[in-house]
Design a protein around this motif. Structure first.
Motif, PDB file in Angstrom:
ATOM      1  N   THR A   1     -11.419   9.794  -8.066  1.00 32.13           N
ATOM      2  CA  THR A   1     -11.797   9.036  -6.864  1.00 32.13           C
ATOM      3  C   THR A   1     -10.668   9.171  -5.848  1.00 32.13           C
ATOM      4  OG1 THR A   1     -12.456   6.862  -6.049  1.00 32.13           O
ATOM      5  CG2 THR A   1     -10.856   6.878  -7.820  1.00 32.13           C
ATOM      6  N   SER A   2     -10.773   8.476  -4.724  1.00 32.96           N
ATOM      7  CA  SER A   2      -9.718   8.578  -3.720  1.00 32.96           C
ATOM      8  C   SER A   2      -8.456   7.875  -4.234  1.00 32.96           C
ATOM      9  CB  SER A   2     -10.172   7.937  -2.417  1.00 32.96           C
ATOM     10  OG  SER A   2     -10.214   6.541  -2.552  1.00 32.96           O
ATOM     11  N   THR A   3      -7.324   8.288  -3.691  1.00 32.67           N
ATOM     12  CA  THR A   3      -6.038   7.723  -4.125  1.00 32.67           C
ATOM     13  C   THR A   3      -5.995   6.215  -3.894  1.00 32.67           C
ATOM     14  OG1 THR A   3      -5.088   9.808  -3.384  1.00 32.67           O
ATOM     15  CG2 THR A   3      -3.542   8.051  -3.892  1.00 32.67           C
ATOM     16  N   ARG A   4      -6.546   5.781  -2.769  1.00 30.73           N
ATOM     17  CA  ARG A   4      -6.516   4.350  -2.417  1.00 30.73           C
ATOM     18  C   ARG A   4      -7.387   3.532  -3.379  1.00 30.73           C
ATOM     19  NH1 ARG A   4      -4.925   1.497   2.162  1.00 30.73           N
ATOM     20  NH2 ARG A   4      -6.069  -0.433   2.507  1.00 30.73           N
ATOM     21  N   THR A   5      -8.584   4.043  -3.681  1.00 29.28           N
ATOM     22  CA  THR A   5      -9.476   3.324  -4.605  1.00 29.28           C
ATOM     23  C   THR A   5      -8.851   3.262  -6.003  1.00 29.28           C
ATOM     24  OG1 THR A   5     -11.327   4.222  -3.359  1.00 29.28           O
ATOM     25  CG2 THR A   5     -11.837   3.247  -5.485  1.00 29.28           C
ATOM     26  N   ARG A   6      -8.326   4.393  -6.433  1.00 30.87           N
ATOM     27  CA  ARG A   6      -7.674   4.445  -7.756  1.00 30.87           C
ATOM     28  C   ARG A   6      -6.522   3.442  -7.817  1.00 30.87           C
ATOM     29  NH1 ARG A   6      -4.060   9.556  -8.843  1.00 30.87           N
ATOM     30  NH2 ARG A   6      -2.734   8.281  -7.529  1.00 30.87           N
TER      31      ARG A   6
ATOM     32  N   THR B   1      -6.039   0.752  -5.993  1.00 35.07           N
ATOM     33  CA  THR B   1      -6.497  -0.638  -5.905  1.00 35.07           C
ATOM     34  C   THR B   1      -7.072  -1.117  -7.233  1.00 35.07           C
ATOM     35  OG1 THR B   1      -7.028  -0.238  -3.586  1.00 35.07           O
ATOM     36  CG2 THR B   1      -7.961  -2.211  -4.572  1.00 35.07           C
ATOM     37  N   ILE B   2      -7.957  -0.296  -7.819  1.00 34.92           N
ATOM     38  CA  ILE B   2      -8.591  -0.688  -9.097  1.00 34.92           C
ATOM     39  C   ILE B   2      -7.536  -0.852 -10.185  1.00 34.92           C
ATOM     40  CG2 ILE B   2     -10.134   0.106 -10.947  1.00 34.92           C
ATOM     41  CD1 ILE B   2     -11.868   1.384  -8.727  1.00 34.92           C
TER      42      ILE B   2
ATOM     43  N   ARG C   1       0.828  -1.212   0.000  1.00 33.48           N
ATOM     44  CA  ARG C   1       0.000   0.000   0.000  1.00 33.48           C
ATOM     45  C   ARG C   1       0.866   1.269   0.000  1.00 33.48           C
ATOM     46  NH1 ARG C   1      -5.056  -0.709  -1.841  1.00 33.48           N
ATOM     47  NH2 ARG C   1      -5.783  -2.728  -1.170  1.00 33.48           N
TER      48      ARG C   1
END
Lengths: 301, 44
Positions: free
Chosen positions: A152-157, A159-160, A87
């Motif tokens: 979108t959020s950095t984490r969602t981006r 992950t996707i 992460r």
């Protein structure tokens, strides 16, 4: 006296004004020299091929660009796996930077292949196995870049795009083995088994020179592109901090203005005719204020 | 068109596109460097 003081006070060298460094300058100069030698060998010194004729000169572009693109996509996959594991922003940005350069090189691979196909086959494109799987691979990585562009959020981006980056790389062996698994027009694979085994002399030298030069260009581009991605994230943080500071300043100003206003005419007016209306009138106003603050934060991100 | 025309298109397109992308990346880096504080843009 002033000069001495300023030297003693600033031992840290000035920050760079761009994404360049000593390493990138060395890589850049080596790449430029390599390109000049490659042009000389690829278009002048190298002899034409007995079977391919002059069209072998297109392969001096085609094979290095596809090799660099494959390497870029593998780095994207490794970065994606590492991002899901650690992460860490580093791996996410590395994967994205590599994918973008990979798409560029892969687009050039397809273009060069189409030009070669026009001479050899008489058409720019045929829906044969190698070309079809290549088109699918290209579209997959375009999808990867499109997914990263969605706000979108950095984490969602992260992950996707990491999931797409891992799934997409599976297509590379399929593209590579397509010439063995299905009957098609494309010639047999020429990379990952060195270059064409029939190549000799200046042809072989030019082919390896092309590979080396494009690897240097790829490394140079990747370092710069990663730093741009890093700077873009930091710039977003700066924008977010500025938006927050602005919002806080607005809040402070509103508070002081309300305090002075409350002390005078509002107190008498609220208790009479405006009493019931205040609640309904003020709520939408507060909601719209919240939305504008949210839009400000969203825009900054 | 002769074979050489296709060959030249391939070479020119490859180096032009790569050069244009490199220029875009460099310029974007310089633009962003003006926004980001110096302590956050020190490279190895």
């Amino acid at each position: 006296m002033t000069t001495t003081t300023s030297r003693a006070a600033s031992p840290v060298p000035a920050a760079p004004t761009g994404t360049g460094s000593r390493v990138t300058r060395i890589l850049g100069i080596a790449s430029l020299i390599g390109v000049a030698v490659l042009v000389l060998y690829g278009l002048r010194i190298s002899k034409e091929d007995a079977q391919l004729g002059e069209t072998i000169r297109i392969l001096y572009m085609h094979v290095p660009t596809v090799s660099a693109a494959y390497l870029a996509f593998v780095i994207t996959a490794v970065g994606s796996v590492m991002y899901l594991w650690k992460r860490s922003e580093f791996w996410d940005l590395l994967a994205a930077s590599s994918a973008e350069i990979g798409v560029l090189f892969f687009a050039l691979t397809i273009l060069n292949g189409m030009l070669w196909g026009k001479i050899t086959w008489g058409v720019f494109w045929r829906w044969e196995p190698r070309l079809t799987t290549t088109a699918v691979l290209f579209l997959t990585y375009l999808g990867y870049l499109a997914a990263r562009a969605v706000p979108t959020s950095t984490r969602t981006r992260g992950t996707i795009s990491a999931v797409i980056g891992i799934m997409a790389v599976v297509n590379i062996p399929i593209v590579h083995k397509a010439v063995d698994w299905w009957r098609g027009l494309h010639q047999e694979k020429t990379i990952f088994g060195t270059v064409d085994p029939d190549m000799k002399g200046t042809q072989l030298f030019t082919a390896y020179l092309g590979l080396t030069v494009f690897m240097l260009i790829f490394a140079w581009l990747l370092i710069h592109r990663f730093r741009v991605a890093w700077l873009a994230e930091r710039a977003n943080d700066v924008g977010l901090d500025a938006a927050l500071a602005e919002r806080r300043a607005e809040g402070t100003a509103d508070g002081s203005a309300n305090e002075t206003a409350d002390g005078s005419a509002n107190e008498t007016a609220d208790s009479s005719a405006n009493g019931p209306a205040d609640g309904s009138a003020n709520e939408p106003a507060n909601e719209s204020a919240d939305e504008s603050a949210g839009a400000g934060l969203g825009g900054a991100r | 068109m002769s074979d050489w025309a296709y060959i030249l298109i391939a070479w020119i397109a490859t180096f032009t596109a790569t050069g244009a992308y490199a220029l875009y990346v460099i310029r974007r880096g310089r633009k962003l460097s003006r926004i980001v504080p110096p302590e956050q843009r020190r490279w190895m």
